[in-house]
Scaffold this motif. Structure first.
Motif: not given
Length: 140
Positions: A47-52, A78-83
């Motif tokens: 899960t990305v919490d803070t996106a690149a 990983v340049n967008s948040t979410g699962f």
């Protein structure tokens, strides 16, 4: 005469690590060791919490000493948040690996394909795995 009885125990368990990779870095580690000793990871949920800010991908997940020890060679944006999905642990210490669980755990590490930019990238990595133990009862 010495006799022994060994009792083996396997428990399904989850472990969650928070890993942040700085804006100008390509690797990052969790702040402290939390994974249990003798934990054999089967899969990891990302899960990305803070996106690149930059278009970079998560490539490897491992430990400080070997950054692809758990997951080797994936390509997850990983340049967008979410699962982002559930990925099988295919590294040397994953379920399909050859080295087995770490007797003494290490900080979880992650590697991305380039510098994230902006505020970096922060991820929650939830491992699903097995913790094994053995109790040896000796009788004379």
């Amino acid at each position: 005469m010495l006799n022994s009885i060994a009792t083996d125990s396997f428990t399904v368990q989850t472990y969650q690590a928070s890993v942040t990779i700085g804006a100008a870095a390509t690797t990052g580690n969790e702040a402290s060791i939390g994974m249990p000793d003798n934990f054999l990871p089967i899969a990891v949920m990302v899960t990305v919490d803070t996106a690149a800010t930059n278009a970079v991908n998560l490539q490897d997940i491992g430990v400080q000493a070997d950054t692809d020890d758990y997951v080797d060679g994936i390509s997850v944006a990983v340049n967008s948040t979410g699962f982002k999905g559930i990925f099988g642990c295919n590294g040397l210490r994953g379920i399909s690996g050859t080295d087995g669980a770490l007797a003494t755990a290490d900080e979880v590490a992650a590697v991305v394909s380039g510098v994230p930019g902006g505020s970096g990238v922060a991820m929650t990595l939830t491992f699903i795995g097995i913790v094994g133990s053995q109790t040896l009862d000796l009788t004379i």
